[in-house]
Design a protein around this motif. Structure first.
Motif, mmCIF file in Angstrom:
data_model
loop_
_atom_site.group_PDB
_atom_site.id
_atom_site.type_symbol
_atom_site.label_atom_id
_atom_site.label_comp_id
_atom_site.label_asym_id
_atom_site.label_seq_id
_atom_site.Cartn_x
_atom_site.Cartn_y
_atom_site.Cartn_z
ATOM 1 N N ILE A 1 43.806 46.779 -37.879
ATOM 2 C CA ILE A 1 42.981 47.972 -38.130
ATOM 3 C C ILE A 1 43.239 48.474 -39.548
ATOM 4 C CG2 ILE A 1 42.816 50.431 -37.599
ATOM 5 C CD1 ILE A 1 43.159 47.698 -34.946
ATOM 6 N N LEU A 2 44.514 48.487 -39.958
ATOM 7 C CA LEU A 2 44.850 48.973 -41.299
ATOM 8 C C LEU A 2 44.299 48.046 -42.382
ATOM 9 C CD1 LEU A 2 48.523 50.246 -40.821
ATOM 10 C CD2 LEU A 2 46.348 51.443 -40.463
ATOM 11 N N LYS A 3 44.333 46.739 -42.140
ATOM 12 C CA LYS A 3 43.775 45.802 -43.115
ATOM 13 C C LYS A 3 42.261 45.996 -43.254
ATOM 14 C CE LYS A 3 47.250 43.394 -44.635
ATOM 15 N NZ LYS A 3 47.603 43.424 -46.103
ATOM 16 N N GLU A 4 41.588 46.199 -42.126
ATOM 17 C CA GLU A 4 40.141 46.419 -42.182
ATOM 18 C C GLU A 4 39.827 47.730 -42.892
ATOM 19 O OE1 GLU A 4 36.288 45.389 -41.945
ATOM 20 O OE2 GLU A 4 38.008 44.152 -41.374
ATOM 21 N N PHE A 5 40.654 48.745 -42.664
ATOM 22 C CA PHE A 5 40.481 50.030 -43.351
ATOM 23 C C PHE A 5 40.596 49.835 -44.859
ATOM 24 C CE2 PHE A 5 41.589 54.161 -45.003
ATOM 25 C CZ PHE A 5 40.823 55.042 -44.240
ATOM 26 N N GLU A 6 41.571 49.053 -45.297
ATOM 27 C CA GLU A 6 41.732 48.780 -46.730
ATOM 28 C C GLU A 6 40.499 48.094 -47.294
ATOM 29 O OE1 GLU A 6 46.522 48.215 -47.438
ATOM 30 O OE2 GLU A 6 45.364 46.500 -46.695
ATOM 31 N N ARG A 7 39.933 47.149 -46.551
ATOM 32 C CA ARG A 7 38.758 46.423 -47.032
ATOM 33 C C ARG A 7 37.555 47.348 -47.166
ATOM 34 N NH1 ARG A 7 41.147 41.926 -44.071
ATOM 35 N NH2 ARG A 7 40.423 42.743 -42.084
ATOM 36 N N GLN A 8 37.366 48.232 -46.198
ATOM 37 C CA GLN A 8 36.181 49.074 -46.200
ATOM 38 C C GLN A 8 36.249 50.205 -47.219
ATOM 39 O OE1 GLN A 8 33.508 48.224 -44.737
ATOM 40 N NE2 GLN A 8 34.385 46.587 -43.487
ATOM 41 N N LYS B 1 46.651 59.886 -51.808
ATOM 42 C CA LYS B 1 46.892 60.153 -53.219
ATOM 43 C C LYS B 1 46.243 59.044 -54.024
ATOM 44 C CE LYS B 1 50.459 61.190 -56.649
ATOM 45 N NZ LYS B 1 51.919 61.321 -56.910
ATOM 46 N N ASP B 2 45.219 59.417 -54.785
ATOM 47 C CA ASP B 2 44.432 58.433 -55.543
ATOM 48 C C ASP B 2 43.889 57.383 -54.572
ATOM 49 O OD1 ASP B 2 45.034 59.785 -57.933
ATOM 50 O OD2 ASP B 2 46.916 58.690 -58.130
ATOM 51 N N ASN B 3 44.179 56.110 -54.814
ATOM 52 C CA ASN B 3 43.700 55.041 -53.932
ATOM 53 C C ASN B 3 44.772 54.554 -52.974
ATOM 54 O OD1 ASN B 3 41.055 54.922 -54.939
ATOM 55 N ND2 ASN B 3 41.707 53.652 -56.656
ATOM 56 N N ASN B 4 45.728 55.411 -52.703
ATOM 57 C CA ASN B 4 46.817 55.056 -51.803
ATOM 58 C C ASN B 4 46.846 55.995 -50.602
ATOM 59 O OD1 ASN B 4 48.403 52.949 -53.473
ATOM 60 N ND2 ASN B 4 48.125 54.637 -54.913
ATOM 61 N N VAL B 5 46.988 55.401 -49.425
ATOM 62 C CA VAL B 5 47.067 56.167 -48.187
ATOM 63 C C VAL B 5 48.404 55.863 -47.527
ATOM 64 C CG1 VAL B 5 46.076 56.561 -45.906
ATOM 65 C CG2 VAL B 5 44.573 56.091 -47.851
ATOM 66 N N ASP C 1 33.115 58.083 -44.495
ATOM 67 C CA ASP C 1 33.907 59.285 -44.745
ATOM 68 C C ASP C 1 35.372 58.958 -44.484
ATOM 69 O OD1 ASP C 1 35.371 61.797 -44.158
ATOM 70 O OD2 ASP C 1 33.420 62.743 -44.431
ATOM 71 N N ILE C 2 36.179 58.909 -45.535
ATOM 72 C CA ILE C 2 37.559 58.457 -45.383
ATOM 73 C C ILE C 2 38.400 59.423 -44.548
ATOM 74 C CG2 ILE C 2 38.368 59.534 -47.544
ATOM 75 C CD1 ILE C 2 40.123 56.985 -47.931
ATOM 76 N N ALA D 1 52.289 52.005 -44.211
ATOM 77 C CA ALA D 1 52.685 52.550 -42.908
ATOM 78 C C ALA D 1 54.203 52.670 -42.884
ATOM 79 C CB ALA D 1 52.188 51.643 -41.789
ATOM 80 N N LYS D 2 54.725 53.892 -42.854
ATOM 81 C CA LYS D 2 56.161 54.132 -42.946
ATOM 82 C C LYS D 2 56.781 54.222 -41.553
ATOM 83 C CE LYS D 2 57.715 56.662 -46.255
ATOM 84 N NZ LYS D 2 58.065 57.790 -47.177
#
Length: 306
Positions: A242-249, A292-296, A273-274, A256-257
């Motif tokens: 899910i996280l990889k797909e989120f990055e692609r979209q 923050k910027d392009n980092n989640v 809508d992010i 993920a900490k």
């Protein structure tokens, strides 16, 4: 009108009047523009900036101004076409071969018409390659990523991936191949799937899925993949997918900490809508997020964020 303005107007697909049209035809690089334009017609893509397109295209052409238009080498055409096509989100061209490759960047999608009018919708960070010259006798597409196919009837149609082969005559289906994930969904007709020693036949509504070499067969009531309507949907899927797909979209990097990404997730997120999308994938998992910027960054609800 200045030469620059005429070229910008042409790049925007605006109608040129008679005087502008004649001036455009008299440009030294007219044949170059026409050949690039014809090459770009076989797919649809997102909007682009004509000002930037003009600057990049003019720069590329000027580097070859000492060569006559009719004697451009294949490598020169490739560089120019790459500049032109990349501006609208995808690229393809190998002028010295019959191979055509199309690639979609993160956060984008594209719709392509193959030589037999088969349509392919490519999801973010996906690519296909096919042989245009031999298409009539060999309908074969190599896929990396995810694509939705509406295949015109005719000879056998094969989709080759690194994990398996999908074969059909004429039908509608979706193929997803991402790292250790392989999924084929049949929406219409009959689809044959070859995965290692497994040969599976899917009818409409059937789903064949392989996650970390574990095969599952399920059904769906959907009539087409939801990602074509800007929504990613998952059922019992490891969270790291899910996280990889989120990055692609969204074209971001997700960290993920101290989160167990092997946990299964069922749900969806929108591509428009992010904030809404992040809430959709974090609230069910009892997580919080920071952008923050392009980092989640994702972290547990009871975890302090530095």
């Amino acid at each position: 009108m200045k030469k620059k303005d005429i070229i910008k107007k042409w790049l925007d697909n605006d109608q040129l009047n008679h005087e502008e049209s004649e001036a455009f035809k008299n440009l030294d690089a007219y044949d170059s523009y026409m050949r690039i334009s014809e090459t770009a017609k076989s797919f649809k893509a997102s909007e682009y900036n004509s000002e930037e397109a003009y600057v990049n295209l003019s720069t590329a052409l000027s580097q070859h101004k000492d060569r006559s238009t009719s004697k451009f080498k294949a490598s020169a055409w490739l560089k120019i076409a790459a500049v032109f096509i990349l501006l609208i989100g995808t690229y393809f061209t190998f002028f010295n071969t019959s191979s055509t490759a199309i690639q979609v960047a993160a956060g984008q999608k594209a719709s392509i018409a193959l030589p037999d009018q088969t349509t392919v919708q490519l999801n973010a960070l996906s690519s296909i390659k096919y042989d245009k010259k031999n298409w009539d006798r060999d309908r074969n597409v190599s896929l990396r990523g995810e694509a939705y196919f509406k295949v015109s009837k005719g000879k056998k149609f094969d989709v080759q991936t690194s994990m398996g082969v999908v074969s059909v005559i004429g039908t509608q289906f979706n193929v997803k191949q991402r790292e250790d994930y392989f999924e084929v969904v049949c929406y219409e007709g009959i689809v044959g799937v070859s995965f290692k020693d497994n040969q599976v036949t899917l009818t409409a509504g059937k789903v064949f899925k392989v996650v970390q070499n574990k095969i599952t067969n399920t059904i769906t009531s959907q009539i087409k993949p939801e990602w074509t309507e800007n929504r990613s949907t998952f059922k019992s899927t490891p969270y790291h997918h899910i996280l990889k797909e989120f990055e692609r979209q969204y074209n971001v990097t997700v960290t993920a900490k101290n989160i167990d990404q092997s946990k299964l997730f069922t749900g969806n997120f929108v591509h428009s809508d992010i904030q809404t999308a992040l809430q959709s994938i974090t609230i069910p998992m009892r997580l919080r997020y920071m952008i923050k910027d392009n980092n989640v960054t994702l972290y547990k609800s009871d975890q302090n964020q530095d």
